[in-house]
Write a protein that holds these residues in place. Structure first.
Motif, PDB file in Angstrom:
ATOM      1  N   SER A 191      -5.971  15.080  -5.649  1.00 20.49           N
ATOM      2  CA  SER A 191      -6.573  14.165  -4.678  1.00 20.49           C
ATOM      3  C   SER A 191      -6.037  12.757  -4.922  1.00 20.49           C
ATOM      4  O   SER A 191      -6.124  12.252  -6.047  1.00 20.49           O
ATOM      5  N   VAL A 192      -5.494  12.152  -3.875  1.00 21.07           N
ATOM      6  CA  VAL A 192      -4.895  10.819  -3.984  1.00 21.07           C
ATOM      7  C   VAL A 192      -5.549   9.898  -2.955  1.00 21.07           C
ATOM      8  O   VAL A 192      -5.720  10.273  -1.795  1.00 21.07           O
ATOM      9  N   ASN A 193      -5.893   8.693  -3.384  1.00 21.68           N
ATOM     10  CA  ASN A 193      -6.513   7.720  -2.486  1.00 21.68           C
ATOM     11  C   ASN A 193      -5.463   7.016  -1.632  1.00 21.68           C
ATOM     12  O   ASN A 193      -4.386   6.659  -2.124  1.00 21.68           O
ATOM     13  N   ALA A 194      -5.783   6.820  -0.370  1.00 18.61           N
ATOM     14  CA  ALA A 194      -4.894   6.106   0.547  1.00 18.61           C
ATOM     15  C   ALA A 194      -5.674   5.016   1.257  1.00 18.61           C
ATOM     16  O   ALA A 194      -6.875   5.141   1.493  1.00 18.61           O
TER      17      ALA A 194
ATOM     18  N   PHE B 295       2.882   6.114  -2.848  1.00 17.53           N
ATOM     19  CA  PHE B 295       3.931   7.077  -3.211  1.00 17.53           C
ATOM     20  C   PHE B 295       4.306   6.990  -4.686  1.00 17.53           C
ATOM     21  O   PHE B 295       4.750   7.975  -5.271  1.00 17.53           O
ATOM     22  N   TYR B 296       4.085   5.839  -5.294  1.00 20.20           N
ATOM     23  CA  TYR B 296       4.253   5.732  -6.747  1.00 20.20           C
ATOM     24  C   TYR B 296       3.257   6.667  -7.440  1.00 20.20           C
ATOM     25  O   TYR B 296       3.614   7.426  -8.345  1.00 20.20           O
TER      26      TYR B 296
ATOM     27  N   HIS C 141       0.821  -1.211   0.000  1.00 14.66           N
ATOM     28  CA  HIS C 141       0.000   0.000   0.000  1.00 14.66           C
ATOM     29  C   HIS C 141       0.858   1.265   0.000  1.00 14.66           C
ATOM     30  O   HIS C 141       0.556   2.229  -0.720  1.00 14.66           O
ATOM     31  N   VAL C 142       1.921   1.265   0.791  1.00  9.99           N
ATOM     32  CA  VAL C 142       2.812   2.433   0.835  1.00  9.99           C
ATOM     33  C   VAL C 142       3.519   2.593  -0.507  1.00  9.99           C
ATOM     34  O   VAL C 142       3.638   3.695  -1.040  1.00  9.99           O
TER      35      VAL C 142
ATOM     36  N   LEU D  11       1.512   9.220  -6.011  1.00 11.75           N
ATOM     37  CA  LEU D  11       1.713  10.606  -5.596  1.00 11.75           C
ATOM     38  C   LEU D  11       2.866  11.259  -6.349  1.00 11.75           C
ATOM     39  O   LEU D  11       2.726  12.382  -6.863  1.00 11.75           O
ATOM     40  N   GLU D  12       3.997  10.581  -6.430  1.00 11.16           N
ATOM     41  CA  GLU D  12       5.156  11.188  -7.090  1.00 11.16           C
ATOM     42  C   GLU D  12       4.907  11.401  -8.574  1.00 11.16           C
ATOM     43  O   GLU D  12       5.350  12.404  -9.149  1.00 11.16           O
ATOM     44  N   GLN D  13       4.193  10.486  -9.213  1.00 13.50           N
ATOM     45  CA  GLN D  13       3.853  10.658 -10.627  1.00 13.50           C
ATOM     46  C   GLN D  13       2.974  11.893 -10.815  1.00 13.50           C
ATOM     47  O   GLN D  13       3.177  12.684 -11.744  1.00 13.50           O
ATOM     48  N   ALA D  14       2.014  12.087  -9.908  1.00 11.49           N
ATOM     49  CA  ALA D  14       1.121  13.245  -9.984  1.00 11.49           C
ATOM     50  C   ALA D  14       1.877  14.544  -9.714  1.00 11.49           C
ATOM     51  O   ALA D  14       1.665  15.560 -10.399  1.00 11.49           O
ATOM     52  N   LEU D  15       2.752  14.532  -8.721  1.00  9.02           N
ATOM     53  CA  LEU D  15       3.510  15.739  -8.403  1.00  9.02           C
ATOM     54  C   LEU D  15       4.464  16.113  -9.534  1.00  9.02           C
ATOM     55  O   LEU D  15       4.685  17.298  -9.801  1.00  9.02           O
ATOM     56  N   GLU D  16       5.016  15.116 -10.203  1.00  6.68           N
ATOM     57  CA  GLU D  16       5.879  15.393 -11.355  1.00  6.68           C
ATOM     58  C   GLU D  16       5.073  15.992 -12.498  1.00  6.68           C
ATOM     59  O   GLU D  16       5.520  16.943 -13.162  1.00  6.68           O
ATOM     60  N   ASP D  17       3.869  15.475 -12.741  1.00  5.46           N
ATOM     61  CA  ASP D  17       3.012  16.036 -13.787  1.00  5.46           C
ATOM     62  C   ASP D  17       2.624  17.476 -13.448  1.00  5.46           C
ATOM     63  O   ASP D  17       2.509  18.325 -14.337  1.00  5.46           O
ATOM     64  N   HIS D  18       2.426  17.740 -12.158  1.00  2.00           N
ATOM     65  CA  HIS D  18       2.086  19.109 -11.739  1.00  2.00           C
ATOM     66  C   HIS D  18       3.291  20.027 -11.910  1.00  2.00           C
ATOM     67  O   HIS D  18       3.162  21.157 -12.396  1.00  2.00           O
ATOM     68  N   ARG D  19       4.475  19.558 -11.528  1.00  2.00           N
ATOM     69  CA  ARG D  19       5.680  20.380 -11.640  1.00  2.00           C
ATOM     70  C   ARG D  19       6.000  20.724 -13.090  1.00  2.00           C
ATOM     71  O   ARG D  19       6.468  21.821 -13.392  1.00  2.00           O
ATOM     72  N   SER D  20       5.701  19.786 -13.994  1.00  2.00           N
ATOM     73  CA  SER D  20       5.955  20.025 -15.417  1.00  2.00           C
ATOM     74  C   SER D  20       4.807  20.771 -16.085  1.00  2.00           C
ATOM     75  O   SER D  20       4.765  20.886 -17.310  1.00  2.00           O
TER      76      SER D  20
END
Length: 346
Positions: free
Chosen positions: A189-192, A169-170, A164-165, A172-181
């Motif tokens: 919004s990310v499901n946990a 984070f896989y 699950h962890v 989340l990091e993909q989404a944050l990279e898409d946002h940064r670019s």
């Protein structure tokens, strides 16, 4: 009966189904349609009581059909035009397989390592002015043989291997990279899963990711389902508190689908409530659903929680929810989940 040869020879985009037909009823037809793996859109027609139509709609959703609209007979030219218009999509959506396929641990492990797990993004739009506020992130497996696969096919492996962890984070990091670019904008919004909040380092890792990708924590929303929210422990409370101290928002997902005590909402620091699609579907013509929604809206506003309506699929539902004062819309009406390359085409 439905003509199998026609279904195999050509792709059908929209089917109108009358619930009362000579020889067999529409319910039998719908089951046959499902057996043909129909992937298009569906509109139900009926002159029967609205409660019967609502039951047929629920049956369709349980069968896994996509957009389901329903119209009273006789259908007017205006309503027909509305159905046809809603069936037209400006940007094609990738098909996601719902086949039951058994995968091995090594298959999914390889998908992680080769980045075959991809984020789909579904827009969330403000009812007040019809502008986009952000996106929910949904994970899909881009399988070389089967195409895009729903997480339902690989979540059992995630549970068994306690990944699950790793998955969170896989994603989340993909989404944050898409946002940064600058491929994404607004909130994310990310499901946990409950297991994420059981990790004492979870909140620290979330905040570290935000800092590394230069993403403001106040634009991050972490969602938990209603069913999991009530299985809490001390570490979960600590993670909740640390995330809220740093302005990360917390959402209770699928609200209305569980059966837990409402008093728990007073104990946990949720900032957003996502109303389950089961309450949203046909709410504009279902007195019982509408009564429950009115109570949910009133309660959320008194708790200072933002309200998101999930599963909005037509203009009538949109207009009704807008009049109720719900904050955000998420559904096929405002946008399907799509990988980032499809969003860039829009």
């Amino acid at each position: 009966m439905i003509n199998k040869a026609i279904c195999e020879q050509q792709e059908i985009d929209l089917v109108f189904c009358d619930l009362s037909m000579p020889g067999e009823d529409g319910l039998t037809f719908l089951n046959a349609l499902k057996k043909q793996n129909f992937q298009g859109k569906l509109c139900l027609l009926s002159g029967h009581d609205k409660s019967i139509i609502a039951l047929a709609e629920m049956m369709c959703r349980q069968l896994g059909f996509g957009m389901v609209s329903s119209q009273m007979k006789p259908i007017s030219n205006t309503d027909l035009a509305s159905v046809l218009h809603s069936a037209i999509e400006a940007v094609p959506s990738p098909k996601v397989s719902d086949k039951v396929i058994e995968f091995l641990r090594s298959d999914l492990d390889s998908a992680f390592d080769s980045h075959r797990l991809v984020n789909f993004y579904q827009p969330q739009c403000r009812f007040a002015n019809d502008t986009q506020s952000g996106n929910e992130v949904l994970i899909r497996w881009d399988h070389p043989q089967y195409g895009y696969i729903s997480p339902m096919a690989f979540l059992p492996i995630i549970d068994k291997e306690q990944w699950h962890v790793r998955l969170f984070f896989y994603v989340l990091e993909q989404a944050l990279e898409d946002h940064r670019s600058e491929k994404l904008s607004g909130s994310i919004s990310v499901n946990a899963a409950l297991a994420n909040f059981g990790d004492s380092n979870f909140a620290f890792q979330v905040l570290e990711c935000c800092e590394r990708y230069d993403f403001s924590p106040q634009n991050l929303i972490i969602e938990m389902t209603e069913m999991e929210v009530y299985k809490h422990n001390p570490t979960m409370f600590e993670n909740f508190a640390r995330l809220r101290l740093n302005d990360v928002e917390l959402a209770i997902d699928d609200f209305g689908a569980g059966y837990s005590s409402l008093i728990k909402l007073a104990d946990l620091p949720f900032t957003e409530m996502k109303i389950d699609r089961a309450l949203i579907t046909s709410c504009h013509r279902d007195k019982r659903k509408n009564a429950i929604l009115s109570l949910v809206v009133s309660m959320a506003k008194q708790l200072d929680m933002r309200l998101v309506a999930e599963g909005v699929e037509d203009n009538e539902t949109w207009a009704h929810l807008q009049s109720m004062g719900i904050d955000l819309c998420q559904g096929y009406f405002t946008g399907r989940p799509q990988p980032i390359e499809y969003k860039l085409m829009a």
